[in-house]
Design an enzyme around this catalytic site. Structure first.
Site, short mmCIF file in Angstrom:
data_model
loop_
_atom_site.label_atom_id
_atom_site.label_comp_id
_atom_site.label_asym_id
_atom_site.label_seq_id
_atom_site.Cartn_x
_atom_site.Cartn_y
_atom_site.Cartn_z
CE LYS A 108 -3.87 -2.35 2.31
NZ LYS A 108 -4.64 -2.49 3.57
CE1 TYR A 125 -9.16 -3.41 0.62
CE2 TYR A 125 -8.45 -1.43 -0.50
CZ TYR A 125 -8.16 -2.53 0.26
OH TYR A 125 -6.88 -2.79 0.68
CG PHE A 178 -13.14 1.49 7.60
CD1 PHE A 178 -12.61 0.91 6.44
CD2 PHE A 178 -13.78 0.67 8.52
CE1 PHE A 178 -12.72 -0.45 6.20
CE2 PHE A 178 -13.89 -0.70 8.28
CZ PHE A 178 -13.37 -1.25 7.11
NE ARG A 222 -6.08 -12.80 4.80
CZ ARG A 222 -6.84 -11.71 4.83
NH1 ARG A 222 -6.79 -10.84 3.82
NH2 ARG A 222 -7.65 -11.47 5.83
CB THR A 238 -7.10 -6.53 9.72
OG1 THR A 238 -7.55 -7.64 8.95
CG2 THR A 238 -7.49 -5.25 9.01
NE ARG A 291 -2.07 -5.99 7.03
CZ ARG A 291 -3.21 -6.50 6.59
NH1 ARG A 291 -3.83 -7.45 7.27
NH2 ARG A 291 -3.75 -6.06 5.46
CG ASN A 312 -3.41 -2.67 7.06
OD1 ASN A 312 -3.32 -2.14 5.95
ND2 ASN A 312 -4.43 -3.41 7.41
CG HIS A 314 -4.90 -6.39 -0.55
ND1 HIS A 314 -6.13 -6.52 0.07
CD2 HIS A 314 -4.92 -7.22 -1.62
CE1 HIS A 314 -6.87 -7.39 -0.62
NE2 HIS A 314 -6.16 -7.82 -1.65
CD GLU A 324 -8.38 -9.24 -4.04
OE1 GLU A 324 -7.19 -9.52 -3.76
OE2 GLU A 324 -9.28 -9.17 -3.17
P1 IDP Z 1 -7.47 -7.29 5.42
O1 IDP Z 1 -6.67 -6.23 4.66
O2 IDP Z 1 -6.67 -7.85 6.56
O3 IDP Z 1 -8.03 -8.36 4.51
P2 IDP Z 1 -10.15 -6.17 5.57
O4 IDP Z 1 -11.11 -6.38 6.69
O5 IDP Z 1 -10.44 -6.82 4.26
O6 IDP Z 1 -8.70 -6.54 6.11
O7 IDP Z 1 -10.06 -4.61 5.33
C1 IDP Z 1 -9.41 -4.09 4.20
C2 IDP Z 1 -8.58 -2.89 4.63
O8 IDP Z 1 -9.45 -1.87 5.10
C3 IDP Z 1 -7.62 -3.15 5.78
O9 IDP Z 1 -6.41 -3.76 5.38
C4 IDP Z 1 -7.41 -1.76 6.29
O10 IDP Z 1 -6.49 -1.04 5.49
C5 IDP Z 1 -8.79 -1.16 6.12
N1 IDP Z 1 -9.59 -1.25 7.37
C6 IDP Z 1 -10.22 -2.34 7.84
N2 IDP Z 1 -10.83 -2.08 9.00
C7 IDP Z 1 -10.58 -0.77 9.25
C8 IDP Z 1 -10.93 0.10 10.34
O11 IDP Z 1 -11.60 -0.27 11.29
N3 IDP Z 1 -10.45 1.37 10.26
C9 IDP Z 1 -9.70 1.83 9.21
N4 IDP Z 1 -9.35 1.04 8.20
C10 IDP Z 1 -9.78 -0.24 8.21
MG MG Z 2 -9.53 -8.26 3.02
#
Ligand code: IDP
Ligand code: MG
Length: 233
Positions: free
Chosen positions: A93, A133, A141, A169, A175, A186, A196, A199, A210
């Site tokens: 990212k 997304y 968010f 993963r 996350t 991470r 973070n 992806h 994707e």
């Molecule tokens: P992942 O990246 O671990 O698969 P997802 O739940 O798919 O997690 O969320 C996608 C991305 O959205 C996360 O990597 C993060 O950048 C962002 N995100 C998820 N939850 C939050 C939140 O509560 N606050 C801000 N950003 C979030």
């Molecule tokens: Mg995800």
């Protein structure tokens, strides 16, 4: 494609199995896979007759609470050879790019032994970020997430390998970076969910989806790494 199977010659194998001497290796062509699958199915039935064995208790074998006499089959080679080669979409990212973490992140996947099939530095348009997304569209968010992903160049990668989706993963970690284990990307390199650094696709289906979304035709490269025989039997 060829599937290799090693049979241990256990006396408790199902009667439908071919009679093979102990530890014989046999090669099966791709067209034999349905047969192999049927054999595997039989073996599973024989090896794990029902889930109730997990709770059975025999007074005559007090130390064998979770083992029935039919659980002696161990077929790691056979099971491993049945696994499918998967693809996953990994993206550094904008924060990862700005912080100079690209090399470190690529290196972790290379060292693990997966195959890189696509790589580019890319400024992501808003529409693409929203499509990528789209499952999170209703989250509060979401606008900030789109702003974050489009705030600078990202590094798009396609990686290939057996079990690459779930393994990636694990390499990436939770996350929320503060919940991610040390040793994960991470866990080692980030502190906040909203920054973070990386992806990774969450399923083989999404891996395909994707990669098709982020890469154009001709941008992926199929090749055979020289180290392949040193990674897989
Ligand atoms: P992942 O990246 O671990 O698969 P997802 O739940 O798919 O997690 O969320 C996608 C991305 O959205 C996360 O990597 C993060 O950048 C962002 N995100 C998820 N939850 C939050 C939140 O509560 N606050 C801000 N950003 C979030
Ligand atoms: Mg995800």
């Amino acid at each position: 494609m060829e599937a290799k199977a090693v049979f241990g010659g256990s006396p408790c194998l199902s009667s439908s199995l071919p009679r093979l001497p102990a530890q014989r290796t046999c090669s099966l062509s791709y067209t034999h896979k349905p047969i192999l699958r049927a054999i595997l199915h039989d073996l599973h039935l024989a090896a794990f007759h029902s889930k109730s064995h997990l709770f059975s208790y025999s007074p005559s074998r007090p130390h064998a609470k979770t083992l029935s006499h039919k659980t002696r089959i161990f077929l790691p080679h056979l099971v491993a050879s049945m696994e499918q080669v998967e693809e996953t979409y990994i993206m550094v990212k904008p924060d990862g790019v700005q912080r100079g973490l690209v090399g470190e992140i690529i290196s972790r996947f290379e060292k693990k032994g997966f195959k890189l099939t696509g790589l580019k530095l890319f400024q992501c348009p808003k529409e693409l970020a929203e499509e990528h997304y789209k499952d999170l569209k209703t989250k509060s968010f979401f606008p900030k997430l789109i702003e974050y992903i489009t705030s600078g160049p990202v590094v798009c990668m396609a990686w290939e390998g057996v079990g690459v989706v779930s393994s990636a993963r694990k390499l990436i970690g939770s996350t929320d970076p503060l919940q991610a284990n040390p040793g994960t990307i991470r866990g080692d390199l980030a502190v906040q969910t909203g920054r973070n650094v990386i992806h990774g696709s969450d399923s083989p289906e999404n891996g395909k989806r994707e990669i098709a979304l982020w890469f154009k035709e001709g941008e992926l490269c199929q090749w055979t790494p020289a180290q392949a025989p040193w990674l897989r039997e």
